[in-house]
Every structure is written in C-alpha cells, then in structure tokens.
Design a protein around this motif. Structure first.
Motif, PDB file in Angstrom:
ATOM      1  N   ALA A 173      24.817  15.077  20.067  1.00 55.11           N
ATOM      2  CA  ALA A 173      23.685  14.346  19.495  1.00 55.11           C
ATOM      3  C   ALA A 173      22.510  15.286  19.241  1.00 55.11           C
ATOM      4  CB  ALA A 173      23.272  13.203  20.420  1.00 55.11           C
ATOM      5  N   GLU A 174      22.187  16.105  20.231  1.00 55.65           N
ATOM      6  CA  GLU A 174      21.093  17.048  20.050  1.00 55.65           C
ATOM      7  C   GLU A 174      21.402  18.048  18.943  1.00 55.65           C
ATOM      8  OE1 GLU A 174      19.636  18.958  23.505  1.00 55.65           O
ATOM      9  OE2 GLU A 174      19.284  17.096  24.622  1.00 55.65           O
ATOM     10  N   TRP A 186      14.495   9.648  16.271  1.00 54.82           N
ATOM     11  CA  TRP A 186      15.723  10.105  16.912  1.00 54.82           C
ATOM     12  C   TRP A 186      15.421  11.118  18.023  1.00 54.82           C
ATOM     13  CZ3 TRP A 186      20.503  12.128  13.692  1.00 54.82           C
ATOM     14  CH2 TRP A 186      21.654  12.083  14.503  1.00 54.82           C
ATOM     15  N   ARG A 225      23.012  17.484  16.212  1.00 49.83           N
ATOM     16  CA  ARG A 225      22.728  16.856  14.924  1.00 49.83           C
ATOM     17  C   ARG A 225      21.214  16.736  14.701  1.00 49.83           C
ATOM     18  NH1 ARG A 225      25.900  19.007  13.137  1.00 49.83           N
ATOM     19  NH2 ARG A 225      24.826  18.366  11.239  1.00 49.83           N
ATOM     20  N   VAL A 226      20.460  16.422  15.744  1.00 50.82           N
ATOM     21  CA  VAL A 226      19.016  16.279  15.593  1.00 50.82           C
ATOM     22  C   VAL A 226      18.383  17.627  15.241  1.00 50.82           C
ATOM     23  CG1 VAL A 226      16.859  15.773  16.800  1.00 50.82           C
ATOM     24  CG2 VAL A 226      18.816  14.259  17.071  1.00 50.82           C
ATOM     25  N   SER A 236      14.172   9.808  21.291  1.00 51.55           N
ATOM     26  CA  SER A 236      15.153   9.179  22.185  1.00 51.55           C
ATOM     27  C   SER A 236      15.940  10.201  22.991  1.00 51.55           C
ATOM     28  CB  SER A 236      16.126   8.322  21.358  1.00 51.55           C
ATOM     29  OG  SER A 236      16.995   9.149  20.590  1.00 51.55           O
ATOM     30  N   LEU A 237      15.819  11.487  22.645  1.00 53.82           N
ATOM     31  CA  LEU A 237      16.601  12.523  23.320  1.00 53.82           C
ATOM     32  C   LEU A 237      15.756  13.512  24.110  1.00 53.82           C
ATOM     33  CD1 LEU A 237      19.113  13.414  20.445  1.00 53.82           C
ATOM     34  CD2 LEU A 237      19.623  12.105  22.511  1.00 53.82           C
TER      35      LEU A 237
END
Length: 284
Positions: free
Chosen positions: A127-128, A100, A130-131, A103-104
């Motif tokens: 998204a970041e 994950w 959550r990562v 991909s960011l």
C-alpha cells in the motif's frame, strides 16, 4: 501566369514544386487550363489534368495546415493548455494522495508540497509503495507544469512581443489560447478580449440571470486585480484596449513598440490618481 508561361516545362504542370505553384502562382486572366495542359503535353487528357491538380492542391493544403500548426502562437496555445492540464491534474491527485497518505502515515499534509514529502519516503508494504509511487507522479506533473511555464515565458515574447510586454508571457499565452490563436485574437474587439475567460458569466448575463462581467482572465493582471473594485471596470477597459492594439501589431507587423507600455502606464496612473482623489475628498 499567362498562357505563354504554360508549356512542357511549366512549373504549374510538370515543375519540381507544384505545391508552391498552387500556393503562390497567379494568372492575369482566366484560361482554359485543362486544354492548355493537354496541348502543351503537360497532361495526357483532361482527366489526367484534374487528377494532378487534385494531388497538388491537396498537398498545398496539407503544407499550409502543417505550417500553421507549427507557428509560434499555436505552440503557445498548446503549451498553456498543457500547463493548465498538468497543474490541475497534479492538484487533484494531490488531494487524493492526502486522503490516502493520511490513512497510512502519521504525518499529514496537503497539496504538492505534501506529495514531495511522501515521494521521498521509503515504502513499507504494497500500500505504501503505491502511495509513494502516486506521490512521485504528482511531483512529476507539478514539475512539468513549471517547465511548461518556463517554455511559455521564453516563447511568448517571440510570438507576441507587445502582448507579452503588456500582459506578461503567461497571460498573453492564455489570451491567445482562449481566442484560438493570435490572428483570431487580433480580430476581436477590445470588449470581447476584456471578457475572455468569463464566458459562463457572460452567458448568464445574456440570459438575464447575472450582471454583465467586467473582466475575464485579465483580472489576473495587476492593473485590474490591484485596482479598487469600483474602478476595476475602467481598468479592465483600459487594459483590454491596449492589449487589443498589441495583439493586432503582433499579428500584422510583429515589431515591438514600447510606447504601448508607456501609454498603458499613464492611463492606469490617471485611473488610480482619480481613485486617490475620491478617497481624499471632503467626505473622507
């Protein structure tokens, strides 16, 4: 306890601690206890006697289970299983995080160390966020696994001093866990202890699909792992034999015996000197 001991003030029927009487009491001969209880006034009738006896025996059983579950070896069992679960889960989630996070972020990596790097980032976007949150959970799990290892290293020498001295605290705790407790481990023959942790290979051998395993989890011990492959069977047998003796001493007496370590060291020295002699022979 004799019939003369049973009366209106008897601990067996009306005392302050019927659980202790159930667990520790004794009688020199059988007797008609329901009749004695009724005649002494300790119970109203036979039904009352059996009701009170059931309550006392149930309480005694619960107390025995509570004491057993709180014993040091049971705490080791739970701790080593929790450590393994935390470590395994942290590594599994770290793999997911690497996919994950890759991909960011421009930086890539793997494992818990990469999780530590990601956990220190300032997220930009949902998204970041959550990562980074996942990375922090991975780090927390990895640190919990290390804290549990520290707990085991401090607790194992108390619960099993000889086993810990020979195997090391973590391996000692793992053997206790695989056996289901120190008492079951102490009752196992050395051949069974030798292959604890290699049950799949053992069952495959019994079905005729694989050779007999030479060792299980004790492979992690330097005396097995650090011995040349052709001598590992001998090393594993020697180590398992001493570990079995250590477990029995720990369970039945609990006193530390340093001579066990000396005996094991001497046996392993003989095995390795034999290996050195073979390598230095005429054909070397």
């Amino acid at each position: 306890m004799t019939e003369e001991d049973v009366g209106p003030g008897s601990a067996w029927f009306v005392g302050e601690d019927p659980v202790a009487a159930i667990r520790d009491g004794s009688a020199t001969a059988p007797a008609d206890w329901p009749r004695i209880a009724v005649e002494s006034g300790a119970a109203g009738d036979r039904d009352d006697y059996y009701r009170r006896l059931k309550d006392a025996t149930t309480a005694a059983a619960r107390e025995a289970v509570r004491e057993r579950e709180r014993a040091d070896d049971r705490q080791l069992l739970h701790a080593v299983r929790a450590m393994d679960d935390a470590d395994r889960t942290a590594n599994e989630l770290a793999e997911r995080l690497a996919e994950w996070g890759g991909s960011l972020f421009d930086e890539s990596g793997s494992g818990v160390e990469y999780a530590r790097e990601v956990a220190g980032r300032s997220p930009a976007g949902p998204a970041e966020d959550r990562v980074v949150s996942l990375a922090r959970r991975v780090v927390d799990l990895a640190e919990e696994a290390r804290d549990l290892e520290s707990f085991i290293e401090g607790r194992a020498p108390v619960a099993a001093p000889n086993l810990s001295a020979l195997a090391g605290p973590v391996l000692a705790a793992r053997l206790v866990s695989l056996a289901g407790g120190l008492e079951p481990l102490a009752k196992k023959p050395s051949g069974t202890l030798q292959v604890l942790g290699a049950e799949d290979a053992l069952f495959a051998h019994l079905r005729g699909h694989a050779p007999s395993p030479k060792h299980g989890v004790i492979y992690t011990h330097e005396y097995v792992r650090g011995t040349r492959p052709e001598d590992r069977g001998s090393a594993a047998r020697a180590l398992a034999g001493k570990l079995t003796i250590a477990a029995r001493i720990d369970h039945y007496s609990g006193d530390y015996r340093p001579d066990l370590e000396a005996d094991l060291d001497e046996r392993m020295r003989a095995i390795r000197e034999r290996a050195a002699g073979d390598e230095g022979g005429p054909d070397a």
